[in-house]
Design a protein around this motif. Sequence first.
Motif, short mmCIF file in Angstrom:
data_model
loop_
_atom_site.label_atom_id
_atom_site.label_comp_id
_atom_site.label_asym_id
_atom_site.label_seq_id
_atom_site.Cartn_x
_atom_site.Cartn_y
_atom_site.Cartn_z
N TYR A 95 0.75 -1.07 -0.24
CA TYR A 95 -0.23 0.28 0.16
C TYR A 95 0.91 1.47 -0.37
O TYR A 95 1.96 1.21 0.37
CB TYR A 95 -1.09 0.47 1.29
CG TYR A 95 -2.45 -0.87 0.87
CD1 TYR A 95 -2.20 -2.20 0.33
CD2 TYR A 95 -3.48 0.18 1.47
CE1 TYR A 95 -3.24 -2.90 0.71
CE2 TYR A 95 -4.60 -1.13 1.43
CZ TYR A 95 -4.58 -2.12 1.12
OH TYR A 95 -5.51 -3.21 0.76
N ARG A 96 0.25 2.42 -1.15
CA ARG A 96 0.90 3.33 -0.73
C ARG A 96 0.88 4.56 0.38
O ARG A 96 -0.42 4.44 0.81
CB ARG A 96 0.76 4.45 -1.97
CG ARG A 96 1.20 3.07 -3.43
CD ARG A 96 1.12 4.59 -4.44
NE ARG A 96 -0.13 5.31 -5.00
CZ ARG A 96 -0.16 5.53 -5.76
NH1 ARG A 96 -0.03 4.54 -7.25
NH2 ARG A 96 -1.59 6.08 -5.60
N LEU A 97 1.60 5.83 0.35
CA LEU A 97 1.61 6.31 1.25
C LEU A 97 0.94 7.44 0.69
O LEU A 97 1.82 8.42 -0.26
CB LEU A 97 3.22 6.95 2.41
CG LEU A 97 2.76 8.24 3.04
CD1 LEU A 97 1.80 7.95 4.07
CD2 LEU A 97 4.25 8.58 3.35
N GLU A 98 -0.33 8.20 1.18
CA GLU A 98 -1.20 9.20 0.41
C GLU A 98 -1.46 10.10 1.54
O GLU A 98 -1.62 9.75 3.20
CB GLU A 98 -2.24 8.66 -0.31
CG GLU A 98 -1.18 7.71 -1.71
CD GLU A 98 -2.95 7.67 -2.56
OE1 GLU A 98 -3.49 7.85 -2.32
OE2 GLU A 98 -2.35 6.72 -3.52
N VAL A 99 -1.31 10.93 0.84
CA VAL A 99 -2.67 12.57 1.86
C VAL A 99 -4.22 11.86 1.77
O VAL A 99 -4.79 12.27 0.47
CB VAL A 99 -1.82 13.59 1.97
CG1 VAL A 99 -2.19 14.32 0.59
CG2 VAL A 99 -2.65 14.12 3.33
N SER A 100 -4.95 12.06 2.57
CA SER A 100 -6.56 12.17 2.39
C SER A 100 -6.87 13.13 1.65
O SER A 100 -6.27 14.29 2.29
CB SER A 100 -7.60 12.04 3.91
OG SER A 100 -6.97 12.66 4.94
N ASN A 102 -8.79 15.70 3.75
CA ASN A 102 -8.49 16.41 4.55
C ASN A 102 -7.59 16.64 5.21
O ASN A 102 -7.44 16.82 6.94
CB ASN A 102 -9.81 15.89 6.34
CG ASN A 102 -9.44 14.28 6.63
OD1 ASN A 102 -9.01 13.51 6.31
ND2 ASN A 102 -10.16 13.62 7.72
N GLY A 103 -6.12 15.76 4.93
CA GLY A 103 -5.03 16.10 5.44
C GLY A 103 -4.40 14.84 6.06
O GLY A 103 -3.28 15.34 7.08
N PHE A 104 -4.86 13.61 6.36
CA PHE A 104 -4.28 13.13 7.09
C PHE A 104 -3.51 11.82 6.43
O PHE A 104 -3.84 11.62 4.84
CB PHE A 104 -5.60 12.24 7.85
CG PHE A 104 -5.91 13.12 9.03
CD1 PHE A 104 -5.28 13.50 10.34
CD2 PHE A 104 -6.83 13.87 8.88
CE1 PHE A 104 -5.55 14.37 11.64
CE2 PHE A 104 -7.39 14.90 10.04
CZ PHE A 104 -7.12 14.64 11.07
N LEU A 105 -2.76 11.65 6.83
CA LEU A 105 -1.34 10.33 5.98
C LEU A 105 -2.02 8.74 6.06
O LEU A 105 -2.63 8.26 7.26
CB LEU A 105 0.03 10.48 7.03
CG LEU A 105 1.19 11.79 6.15
CD1 LEU A 105 2.03 11.58 6.83
CD2 LEU A 105 0.76 12.00 4.73
N GLY A 106 -2.15 8.50 5.33
CA GLY A 106 -2.92 6.93 5.38
C GLY A 106 -1.54 5.73 4.27
O GLY A 106 -0.88 6.54 3.43
N LEU A 107 -2.00 5.70 4.31
CA LEU A 107 -1.91 3.94 3.54
C LEU A 107 -3.26 3.44 2.53
O LEU A 107 -3.99 3.42 2.58
CB LEU A 107 -1.31 2.28 4.19
CG LEU A 107 0.01 3.31 5.13
CD1 LEU A 107 0.22 1.50 6.11
CD2 LEU A 107 0.81 3.45 4.13
N TYR A 108 -2.65 4.02 0.77
CA TYR A 108 -3.73 3.28 0.26
C TYR A 108 -3.84 2.09 -0.79
O TYR A 108 -2.35 1.97 -1.43
CB TYR A 108 -4.23 4.69 -0.51
CG TYR A 108 -4.74 5.57 0.26
CD1 TYR A 108 -6.06 5.31 0.88
CD2 TYR A 108 -3.78 6.90 0.98
CE1 TYR A 108 -7.13 6.88 0.90
CE2 TYR A 108 -4.69 7.55 1.58
CZ TYR A 108 -6.31 7.52 1.79
OH TYR A 108 -7.09 8.66 2.93
N LYS A 109 -4.29 0.70 -0.87
CA LYS A 109 -4.04 0.26 -2.35
C LYS A 109 -3.68 1.02 -3.11
O LYS A 109 -4.56 1.80 -3.72
CB LYS A 109 -5.77 -0.39 -1.71
CG LYS A 109 -4.90 -1.61 -3.28
CD LYS A 109 -6.38 -2.65 -2.74
CE LYS A 109 -5.86 -4.45 -3.82
NZ LYS A 109 -6.90 -4.96 -3.78
N PRO A 110 -2.95 1.19 -4.10
CA PRO A 110 -2.74 2.02 -5.24
C PRO A 110 -3.86 0.94 -6.09
O PRO A 110 -3.95 0.11 -6.62
CB PRO A 110 -1.41 1.34 -5.41
CG PRO A 110 -0.40 -0.10 -5.14
CD PRO A 110 -1.87 0.05 -3.81
#
Length: 186
Positions: A95-100, A102-110
């Motif tokens: 999973y990639r590091l992305e920003v939501s 609303n500005g929070f860092l999260g892990l997202y399935k690419p």
Amino acid sequence: MVAYTYYPNAGFRASLYWKKFADGHVSKVKASYAKNEALAHLDGWLHAGPDNYTNKNRYLVDIDFHFSVFSYAGNYLYQLRAIPHPKGPQHFAGYRLEVSHNGFLGLYKPPLLLDNPPYWHFPGLTPFDLTSADVFGEMSLWGGEGPHSGKGLVTGNDDDPEFYYLGRGGRKGNFEIHNIELDRPN
């Protein structure tokens, strides 16, 4: 379309830590993991601080990151992907590091097609000079898509002292990069 240069032999794996300016406390960056599907909206947020969330359906998992190296406009940029601890849930592998929004860092399935992957910038981090013995402190993290994207500096949140998620705005601090493992061939 912006042209980035990719350096396949310059990548590395490392642990990220968050160091608060206020008290100098250093915490390993982890991810929230929700075992229950109804709590999926609480899944994958980056967290640095005491674990106030562990219960039978939700807890924090130990992760490290793979840094893929790119360059653009004279800066080194990184795409960060999660590497879960071998003894923990493997849910976030790749999973990639992305920003939501609303500005929070999260892990997202690419997505299947990576037309515009998110890029992160650590000013002063030069991948070609790294060794496995290095530890980098006082590292600021910029971006979401690139150093010129306007996404801004990543910080913590101080509005609620029990809220240890990382994002833009709030508590000030820096990242530290530890436990570097180089991808370079021998």
